[in-house]
Scaffold this motif. Structure first.
Motif, short mmCIF file in Angstrom:
data_model
loop_
_atom_site.label_atom_id
_atom_site.label_comp_id
_atom_site.label_asym_id
_atom_site.label_seq_id
_atom_site.Cartn_x
_atom_site.Cartn_y
_atom_site.Cartn_z
N ARG A 21 0.83 -1.21 0.00
CA ARG A 21 0.00 0.00 0.00
C ARG A 21 0.87 1.26 0.00
O ARG A 21 0.55 2.24 -0.68
CB ARG A 21 -0.93 0.02 1.20
CG ARG A 21 -1.82 1.25 1.22
CD ARG A 21 -2.89 1.19 2.29
NE ARG A 21 -3.58 2.44 2.43
CZ ARG A 21 -4.48 2.94 1.58
NH1 ARG A 21 -4.80 2.25 0.50
NH2 ARG A 21 -5.06 4.10 1.80
N LEU A 25 0.66 4.17 -2.71
CA LEU A 25 0.45 5.56 -2.32
C LEU A 25 1.50 6.47 -2.95
O LEU A 25 1.19 7.54 -3.49
CB LEU A 25 0.48 5.69 -0.79
CG LEU A 25 0.35 7.10 -0.23
CD1 LEU A 25 -0.97 7.74 -0.64
CD2 LEU A 25 0.47 7.06 1.29
N ARG A 29 0.72 9.45 -5.59
CA ARG A 29 1.21 10.80 -5.30
C ARG A 29 2.03 11.34 -6.46
O ARG A 29 1.90 12.50 -6.84
CB ARG A 29 2.06 10.80 -4.03
CG ARG A 29 1.26 10.70 -2.76
CD ARG A 29 2.18 10.63 -1.56
NE ARG A 29 1.43 10.70 -0.32
CZ ARG A 29 1.95 10.48 0.86
NH1 ARG A 29 3.24 10.18 0.99
NH2 ARG A 29 1.19 10.55 1.94
N ALA A 36 -1.11 15.27 -0.63
CA ALA A 36 -2.40 14.98 0.00
C ALA A 36 -3.46 15.64 -0.88
O ALA A 36 -3.33 16.82 -1.21
CB ALA A 36 -2.45 15.55 1.41
N GLU A 42 -10.33 13.67 -2.80
CA GLU A 42 -9.98 12.65 -1.81
C GLU A 42 -10.50 11.26 -2.17
O GLU A 42 -9.76 10.27 -2.08
CB GLU A 42 -10.51 13.08 -0.45
CG GLU A 42 -9.91 12.32 0.70
CD GLU A 42 -10.28 12.96 2.03
OE1 GLU A 42 -9.47 12.83 2.95
OE2 GLU A 42 -11.36 13.58 2.15
N VAL A 43 -11.74 11.16 -2.60
CA VAL A 43 -12.33 9.86 -2.92
C VAL A 43 -11.61 9.23 -4.11
O VAL A 43 -11.22 8.05 -4.07
CB VAL A 43 -13.85 9.97 -3.18
CG1 VAL A 43 -14.41 8.67 -3.71
CG2 VAL A 43 -14.57 10.38 -1.90
N PHE A 45 -8.61 9.83 -5.17
CA PHE A 45 -7.25 9.52 -4.75
C PHE A 45 -7.21 8.20 -4.00
O PHE A 45 -6.41 7.31 -4.31
CB PHE A 45 -6.75 10.67 -3.87
CG PHE A 45 -5.29 10.64 -3.54
CD1 PHE A 45 -4.36 11.25 -4.36
CD2 PHE A 45 -4.84 10.03 -2.38
CE1 PHE A 45 -3.01 11.26 -4.04
CE2 PHE A 45 -3.50 10.02 -2.04
CZ PHE A 45 -2.58 10.64 -2.88
N GLU A 46 -8.09 8.04 -3.02
CA GLU A 46 -8.13 6.80 -2.22
C GLU A 46 -8.52 5.59 -3.06
O GLU A 46 -7.98 4.50 -2.87
CB GLU A 46 -9.08 6.94 -1.05
CG GLU A 46 -8.44 7.42 0.22
CD GLU A 46 -7.21 6.62 0.63
OE1 GLU A 46 -7.27 5.37 0.72
OE2 GLU A 46 -6.17 7.24 0.85
N GLU A 47 -9.46 5.78 -4.00
CA GLU A 47 -9.84 4.68 -4.89
C GLU A 47 -8.66 4.25 -5.75
O GLU A 47 -8.46 3.06 -5.98
CB GLU A 47 -11.03 5.08 -5.76
CG GLU A 47 -12.34 5.12 -5.01
CD GLU A 47 -13.51 5.58 -5.87
OE1 GLU A 47 -13.30 5.97 -7.05
OE2 GLU A 47 -14.64 5.57 -5.35
N VAL A 49 -5.43 4.59 -4.96
CA VAL A 49 -4.48 3.90 -4.09
C VAL A 49 -4.94 2.47 -3.84
O VAL A 49 -4.16 1.52 -3.96
CB VAL A 49 -4.28 4.65 -2.75
CG1 VAL A 49 -3.45 3.82 -1.77
CG2 VAL A 49 -3.62 6.00 -2.99
N GLN A 50 -6.22 2.29 -3.53
CA GLN A 50 -6.73 0.95 -3.26
C GLN A 50 -6.66 0.06 -4.50
O GLN A 50 -6.29 -1.11 -4.42
CB GLN A 50 -8.17 1.00 -2.73
CG GLN A 50 -8.68 -0.34 -2.25
CD GLN A 50 -7.80 -0.95 -1.16
OE1 GLN A 50 -7.52 -0.31 -0.17
NE2 GLN A 50 -7.37 -2.19 -1.36
N THR A 53 -3.08 -0.89 -5.09
CA THR A 53 -2.70 -1.85 -4.05
C THR A 53 -3.20 -3.24 -4.41
O THR A 53 -2.45 -4.23 -4.32
CB THR A 53 -3.25 -1.42 -2.67
OG1 THR A 53 -2.72 -0.15 -2.33
CG2 THR A 53 -2.90 -2.43 -1.60
#
Length: 91
Positions: A21, A25, A29, A36, A42-43, A45-47, A49-50, A53
């Motif tokens: 992970r 990340l 980035r 950040a 944010e959503v 970005f996190e999707e 990353v996941q 991963t």
């Protein structure tokens, strides 16, 4: 930033979910240009990353080799020695 992404395959012990992970990340980035994300991003970005991963974990689980596993401590010491030569510091 991508210099911080380290090879994770063929080490003993195997790469952890946290290490994979962290590499994902760093990748997100780098390509997004955000350390950040803003609230608006944010959503997404996190999707990302996941998703990366998950794909990276699938790749790690699928790779095979006949080579002996590398030792993390030995590889870290080699990296310190390379950095000492490169930057003129103590190893």
């Amino acid at each position: 930033m991508c210099r911080n992404i380290k090879p994770l395959f063929n080490f003993e012990p195997v790469a952890t979910e946290e290490e994979i992970r962290a590499a994902a990340l760093q990748f997100v980035r780098k390509i997004s240009g955000f350390t950040a994300p803003s609230k608006a991003n944010e959503v997404a970005f996190e999707e990302a990353v996941q998703g990366i991963t998950d794909v990276a974990q699938k790749l790690m689980d699928s790779l095979v080799t006949q080579a002996e596993p590398r030792n993390r401590e030995i590889e870290a010491q080699r990296a310190r020695e390379r950095n000492a030569i490169r930057f003129g510091t103590k190893a």
